[in-house]
Write an enzyme that holds these catalytic residues in place. Structure first.
Site, PDB file in Angstrom:
ATOM      1  N   LYS A 183       0.857  -1.194   0.000  1.00 14.91           N
ATOM      2  CA  LYS A 183       0.000   0.000   0.000  1.00 14.91           C
ATOM      3  C   LYS A 183       0.888   1.236   0.000  1.00 14.91           C
ATOM      4  O   LYS A 183       1.577   1.519   0.978  1.00 14.91           O
ATOM      5  CB  LYS A 183      -0.935   0.055   1.211  1.00 14.91           C
ATOM      6  N   GLU A 391       8.416  13.254  18.833  1.00 16.59           N
ATOM      7  CA  GLU A 391       8.954  13.388  17.483  1.00 16.59           C
ATOM      8  C   GLU A 391       8.380  14.648  16.838  1.00 16.59           C
ATOM      9  O   GLU A 391       7.169  14.843  16.838  1.00 16.59           O
ATOM     10  CB  GLU A 391       8.521  12.141  16.698  1.00 16.59           C
TER      11      GLU A 391
HETATM   12  P1  NAD Z   1       1.298   7.322   9.385  1.00 17.39           P
HETATM   13  O1  NAD Z   1       1.255   6.337  10.492  1.00 17.39           O
HETATM   14  O2  NAD Z   1       0.355   8.460   9.397  1.00 17.39           O
HETATM   15  O3  NAD Z   1       1.050   6.587   7.980  1.00 17.39           O
HETATM   16  C1  NAD Z   1       1.842   5.494   7.558  1.00 17.39           C
HETATM   17  C2  NAD Z   1       1.051   4.663   6.570  1.00 17.39           C
HETATM   18  O4  NAD Z   1      -0.071   4.089   7.241  1.00 17.39           O
HETATM   19  C3  NAD Z   1       0.488   5.448   5.386  1.00 17.39           C
HETATM   20  O5  NAD Z   1       0.634   4.645   4.226  1.00 17.39           O
HETATM   21  C4  NAD Z   1      -0.985   5.609   5.755  1.00 17.39           C
HETATM   22  O6  NAD Z   1      -1.834   5.723   4.638  1.00 17.39           O
HETATM   23  C5  NAD Z   1      -1.261   4.312   6.486  1.00 17.39           C
HETATM   24  N1  NAD Z   1      -2.381   4.346   7.427  1.00 17.39           N
HETATM   25  C6  NAD Z   1      -2.910   5.424   8.084  1.00 17.39           C
HETATM   26  N2  NAD Z   1      -3.915   5.031   8.900  1.00 17.39           N
HETATM   27  C7  NAD Z   1      -4.015   3.676   8.762  1.00 17.39           C
HETATM   28  C8  NAD Z   1      -4.855   2.685   9.368  1.00 17.39           C
HETATM   29  N3  NAD Z   1      -5.787   3.001  10.252  1.00 17.39           N
HETATM   30  N4  NAD Z   1      -4.666   1.400   9.011  1.00 17.39           N
HETATM   31  C9  NAD Z   1      -3.704   1.052   8.134  1.00 17.39           C
HETATM   32  N5  NAD Z   1      -2.898   1.937   7.523  1.00 17.39           N
HETATM   33  C10 NAD Z   1      -3.041   3.244   7.834  1.00 17.39           C
HETATM   34  O7  NAD Z   1       2.805   7.803   9.316  1.00 17.39           O
HETATM   35  P2  NAD Z   1       3.418   8.886   8.324  1.00 17.39           P
HETATM   36  O8  NAD Z   1       3.028  10.231   8.792  1.00 17.39           O
HETATM   37  O9  NAD Z   1       3.132   8.487   6.917  1.00 17.39           O
HETATM   38  O10 NAD Z   1       4.982   8.637   8.538  1.00 17.39           O
HETATM   39  C11 NAD Z   1       5.735   9.245   9.512  1.00 17.39           C
HETATM   40  C12 NAD Z   1       6.012   8.281  10.655  1.00 17.39           C
HETATM   41  O11 NAD Z   1       6.661   7.107  10.172  1.00 17.39           O
HETATM   42  C13 NAD Z   1       6.970   8.884  11.656  1.00 17.39           C
HETATM   43  O12 NAD Z   1       6.544   8.578  12.958  1.00 17.39           O
HETATM   44  C14 NAD Z   1       8.283   8.179  11.331  1.00 17.39           C
HETATM   45  O13 NAD Z   1       9.204   8.168  12.392  1.00 17.39           O
HETATM   46  C15 NAD Z   1       7.812   6.824  10.959  1.00 17.39           C
HETATM   47  N6  NAD Z   1       8.830   6.103  10.174  1.00 17.39           N
HETATM   48  C16 NAD Z   1       9.482   5.033  10.740  1.00 17.39           C
HETATM   49  C17 NAD Z   1      10.479   4.365  10.022  1.00 17.39           C
HETATM   50  C18 NAD Z   1      11.244   3.214  10.617  1.00 17.39           C
HETATM   51  O14 NAD Z   1      11.855   2.481   9.858  1.00 17.39           O
HETATM   52  N7  NAD Z   1      11.244   3.030  11.925  1.00 17.39           N
HETATM   53  C19 NAD Z   1      10.784   4.777   8.719  1.00 17.39           C
HETATM   54  C20 NAD Z   1      10.104   5.863   8.190  1.00 17.39           C
HETATM   55  C21 NAD Z   1       9.122   6.513   8.925  1.00 17.39           C
END
Ligand code: NAD
Length: 495
Positions: A183, A391
């Site tokens: 996704k 963060e």
């Molecule tokens: P997010 O959690 O808002 O979204 C991540 C993904 O989840 C997106 O594709 C989104 O569409 C999907 N999503 C949202 N709600 C959902 C639900 N209810 N069920 C299933 N999927 C859903 O995060 P973001 O704002 O896209 O990314 C930033 C975050 O990601 C930060 O906290 C960052 O630190 C973290 N991150 C972690 C790593 C790692 O390897 N540890 C790497 C990159 C980013």
């Protein structure tokens, strides 16, 4: 001078790739995707809904038996072919990466090489996955363990580095023999589209990798789908909680790579210039939006003022602006709401006692249409304050003084996160003692981003997640051990 647009006609066109079919539209809502560099719409994307997710899962399930049965050497060869394609076409990722989230051109054209490295590394494992025998304490028996794929893995990635994140998961998951439904994030959809196009072009069998671009509803459908055997999620802790709640209904396994508040500890014996340069990278890397960026600088009191001076002088040389300009070192943040959220946290950081040393305001002039913030440094930040604990996900550094090694360790460990930690020292004994006591999945001494190789296990402690991507640990994340006991005495011999 107005900032340029990336080449919009070079952006991939297919938000859904299901089986061998590329689809220009999903059946869900339409989203106007915005380029953060100029605030303009790149394209209207009609995203996937739950029915599309259902079709993608069906395609993956149909492909799973043959993919699992494919001999390891064939899978390895396919991985190497794909890696060569990534290298040959690396520059084709450029427009997608720049347009989707404002990645800098100076890096974007080379990200295909990073993807190639991951597929080469895990392609190397594909023909070396074998079980082991276990000596049993009874008589004539044979006991062995095989490592088998889960089946279909649902992969959900964030907008800040979707190509990096997707390949980090998909290379080990595919090498282990799983099929994938990826996704793509709605805020940064283009590099995943390009990725799956190239996977098709390399000759992966139809249905082994499927793509659905969509928002939370598509993610929810993927997590809840009974045809998905495991979820690998990279994103925020808030979303992870929802995913775990949903997955609890079927007890589906979920791997989590989440956010961080990684500490950078600068001791008074450190090379201050190097520690400042690397400290600054916490605000600059991925435009300040990297999960493992060191954003909490803990500096020993004896060098505190000198370090701050060096850091803010270096921050003054950061060129913030047009991602298309090769000389730019800090691009935009992802969106207008992100600007308000980040500046709100900075404001509260000041109210809670932080001293603004540089930055702190949105950039105007040529920068006004895009989402640009300068490097923002808050000094004298109290450990308990919001900006030291949470963060920010923007180009913001919080700096706090400390006196002793043990105080530094306590401060570094004193948040709910445990993703990365960075230690700057020239004292070997100290390096060993401090790294032993730190609670984080990835620790670097006198380093900043060098440990992000595909052969290194990457992942978080505490609320930064569980499970590992990278290395042999990353491969095992996508395999289930199956133990087989055979009572040989009862088995008939051949003729
Ligand atoms: P997010 O959690 O808002 O979204 C991540 C993904 O989840 C997106 O594709 C989104 O569409 C999907 N999503 C949202 N709600 C959902 C639900 N209810 N069920 C299933 N999927 C859903 O995060 P973001 O704002 O896209 O990314 C930033 C975050 O990601 C930060 O906290 C960052 O630190 C973290 N991150 C972690 C790593 C790692 O390897 N540890 C790497 C990159 C980013």
């Amino acid at each position: 001078m107005a900032f340029r647009q990336p080449a919009l006609d070079a952006l991939p066109r297919y938000p859904l790739i299901i089986g061998d079919t590329r689809e220009e539209k999903g059946s869900g809502a339409t989203l106007a995707h915005v380029y953060p560099g100029t605030g303009t719409v790149t394209r209207e994307i009609t995203m996937a809904n739950a029915d599309d997710v259902d079709r993608a899962v069906a395609a993956a399930r149909a492909a799973a038996p043959a993919w699992r049965a494919m001999p390891g050497d064939k899978r390895r060869d396919l991985f190497f072919k794909l890696a060569a394609l990534f290298e040959a076409k690396s520059a084709e990722f450029g427009p997608s990466l720049i347009a989707e989230n404002g990645s800098l051109a100076a890096f974007a054209n080379y990200m295909g090489y990073d993807a190639a490295q991951k597929f080469r590394y895990f392609g190397g494992w594909a023909d070396k996955i074998h079980g082991r025998t276990i000596p049993m304490w009874q008589g004539e028996v044979h006991d062995f363990v095989n490592y088998e794929p889960y089946g279909v893995v649902g992969v959900i990635v964030p907008w800040n580095g979707p190509l990096f994140a997707a390949t980090m998961v998909m290379a080990p998951a595919l090498a282990a023999g799983n099929c994938i439904v990826l996704k793509a994030p709605e805020l940064a959809p283009y590099s995943p589209m390009k990725l799956v196009e190239l996977i098709q072009e390399a000759g992966f069998p139809a249905g082994v990798v499927n793509l659905v671009t969509g928002g939370p509803d598509a993610g929810e459908a993927l997590v809840a789908h009974p045809g998905v055997d495991k979820i690998e999620f990279i994103g925020s802790g808030a979303t992870a909680k929802k995913i775990l709640t949903s997955a609890a209904q079927s007890l589906k396994p979920v791997g989590l790579e989440l956010g961080g508040k990684s500490a950078v500890i600068v001791f008074d014996d450190a090379d201050l210039q190097d520690a400042a340069k690397r400290g600054l990278s916490g605000a600059v890397s991925a435009n300040g939006q990297g999960c493992v960026n060191g954003t909490r600088l803990l500096v020993q009191r004896g060098v505190y003022d000198a370090y701050l001076q060096t850091l803010s002088a270096m921050a003054g040389h950061i060129k913030v602006g047009d991602p298309m300009d090769q000389a730019t070192t800090l691009g935009p943040v992802i969106s207008e709401p992100a600007i308000s959220r980040i500046l709100g946290m900075v404001e509260r950081g000041i109210t809670q006692g932080g001293r603004l040393v540089s930055g702190g305001e949105r950039l105007g002039g040529d920068h006004a249409d895009g989402f640009y913030l300068p490097v923002t440094i808050l000094a004298d930040v109290a450990h308990e304050s919001e900006i030291a604990q949470n963060e920010v996900f923007g180009p913001v550094l919080a700096v706090t003084p400390f006196d002793t090694e043990d105080e530094a360790i306590a401060l570094a460990n004193g948040t709910p996160y445990g993703l990365g930690a960075y230690v700057h020292t020239t004292n070997l004994h100290r390096a060993h003692y401090v790294t032993r006591e730190l609670q984080a999945g990835q620790i670097q001494v006198n380093g900043s981003g060098e440990a992000m190789q595909p052969n290194v296990p990457f992942g978080g402690w505490k609320q930064s997640g569980h499970g590992r991507l990278g290395g042999i640990e990353g491969l095992h994340e996508f395999m289930q051990p199956k133990n087989v006991y055979m009572n040989v005495a009862k088995l008939g011999g051949g003729q």
